[in-house]
Write a protein that holds these residues in place. Structure first.
Motif, PDB file in Angstrom:
ATOM      1  N   HIS A  23     100.032  39.029  25.984  1.00  0.00           N
ATOM      2  CA  HIS A  23     100.057  38.436  24.646  1.00  0.00           C
ATOM      3  C   HIS A  23     101.425  37.801  24.425  1.00  0.00           C
ATOM      4  O   HIS A  23     102.454  38.442  24.623  1.00  0.00           O
ATOM      5  N   LEU A  24     101.445  36.543  24.001  1.00  0.00           N
ATOM      6  CA  LEU A  24     102.699  35.814  23.876  1.00  0.00           C
ATOM      7  C   LEU A  24     103.058  35.441  22.444  1.00  0.00           C
ATOM      8  O   LEU A  24     104.186  35.031  22.176  1.00  0.00           O
ATOM      9  N   ASP A  25     102.115  35.596  21.540  1.00  0.00           N
ATOM     10  CA  ASP A  25     102.310  35.114  20.175  1.00  0.00           C
ATOM     11  C   ASP A  25     102.883  36.214  19.281  1.00  0.00           C
ATOM     12  O   ASP A  25     102.170  37.112  18.833  1.00  0.00           O
ATOM     13  N   LYS A  26     104.170  36.120  18.991  1.00  0.00           N
ATOM     14  CA  LYS A  26     104.807  37.112  18.120  1.00  0.00           C
ATOM     15  C   LYS A  26     104.255  37.044  16.696  1.00  0.00           C
ATOM     16  O   LYS A  26     104.232  38.045  15.986  1.00  0.00           O
ATOM     17  N   GLY A  27     103.823  35.862  16.297  1.00  0.00           N
ATOM     18  CA  GLY A  27     103.332  35.670  14.937  1.00  0.00           C
ATOM     19  C   GLY A  27     102.025  36.377  14.645  1.00  0.00           C
ATOM     20  O   GLY A  27     101.650  36.524  13.476  1.00  0.00           O
ATOM     21  N   THR A  28     101.331  36.827  15.685  1.00  0.00           N
ATOM     22  CA  THR A  28     100.060  37.522  15.484  1.00  0.00           C
ATOM     23  C   THR A  28     100.168  38.997  15.860  1.00  0.00           C
ATOM     24  O   THR A  28      99.182  39.638  16.188  1.00  0.00           O
ATOM     25  N   THR A  29     101.384  39.520  15.807  1.00  0.00           N
ATOM     26  CA  THR A  29     101.641  40.911  16.195  1.00  0.00           C
ATOM     27  C   THR A  29     102.300  41.662  15.046  1.00  0.00           C
ATOM     28  O   THR A  29     103.200  41.151  14.387  1.00  0.00           O
TER      29      THR A  29
END
Length: 227
Positions: free
Chosen positions: A170-176
């Protein structure tokens, strides 16, 4: 709030560590036929252990020494000769069996499992945490378990988050979102890594840290409305 990944702390967030700790210490004392009074031994151990984990977070002690140093301090003035390694091993084996959930933990994980990837991210000792989590009712709702011991980093270090994101792909910090009870490790770690944070503050602690979590909850069940 289009989250895809929820990072949960374990102890103090999903698992009642205080109960597990009390259970393990009493069992270890009884195993060695040592005198045990909760108001004395447990109180002293908790003060010592709390400081040991602060030392660990600050990089002042490693896992190997942490395991026995706390018992060296606890039994500093004890009359009997003690094998600290053996005592630590018995204590940890009992701790691994101490599966006590925070109220609402199973209900919340069941609900979130349908919507998000759930990952436990813990600074706890690997063997102990894997045993407790995998043998708990939560195991079927957890997609992955990552411990600081296996990563070589610890919360709040960014390294443990890099490892986690790479491992789960998972690369998207905005969805964590990270959820935890510790301002110094969970919330600071999340803020440093630029992901959203939720402080589980069940004891109504005053926040004097200067850190500003995105959310604050007093009861895990609040996550059902929040998420």
């Amino acid at each position: 709030m289009n989250y895809e990944v929820i990072l949960f702390d374990a102890d103090g967030t999903l698992f009642d560590y205080d109960k597990a700790e009390a259970h393990a210490l009493e069992k270890a004392f009884k195993y060695f036929n040592f005198k045990y009074k909760e108001e004395n031994e447990l109180k002293n151990y908790r003060l010592i252990n709390k400081q040991i984990w602060i030392d660990y977070e600050n990089g002042e002690i490693d896992f190997k020494n942490l395991r026995i140093e706390r018992f060296k301090r606890l039994f500093k003035n004890y009359e009997k000769k003690i094998d600290f390694n053996e005592f630590s091993n018995i204590y940890l084996s009992q701790l691994a069996d101490g599966i006590f959930l925070i109220d609402g933990a199973e209900e919340v994980c069941r609900y979130l499992f349908e919507k998000y990837k759930i990952v436990i991210l813990t600074n706890g000792i690997k063997d102990v945490q894997l045993s407790r989590i995998n043998n708990s009712p939560l195991s079927k709702y957890i997609h992955d378990i990552i411990t600081s011991e296996e990563t070589g980093y610890k919360k709040p270090d960014v390294g443990i988050f890099d490892y986690t994101f790479n491992r789960i792909g998972h690369l998207d910090k905005g969805t964590t979102l990270i959820i935890g009870d510790s301002l110094s490790s969970d919330i600071r770690g999340g803020i440093n890594y630029k992901i959203d944070t939720c402080w589980y503050n069940s004891i109504h602690e005053e926040n004097n840290s200067g850190l500003k979590p995105n959310y604050e909850i007093k009861d895990l069940r609040q996550l059902i409305k929040l998420l």
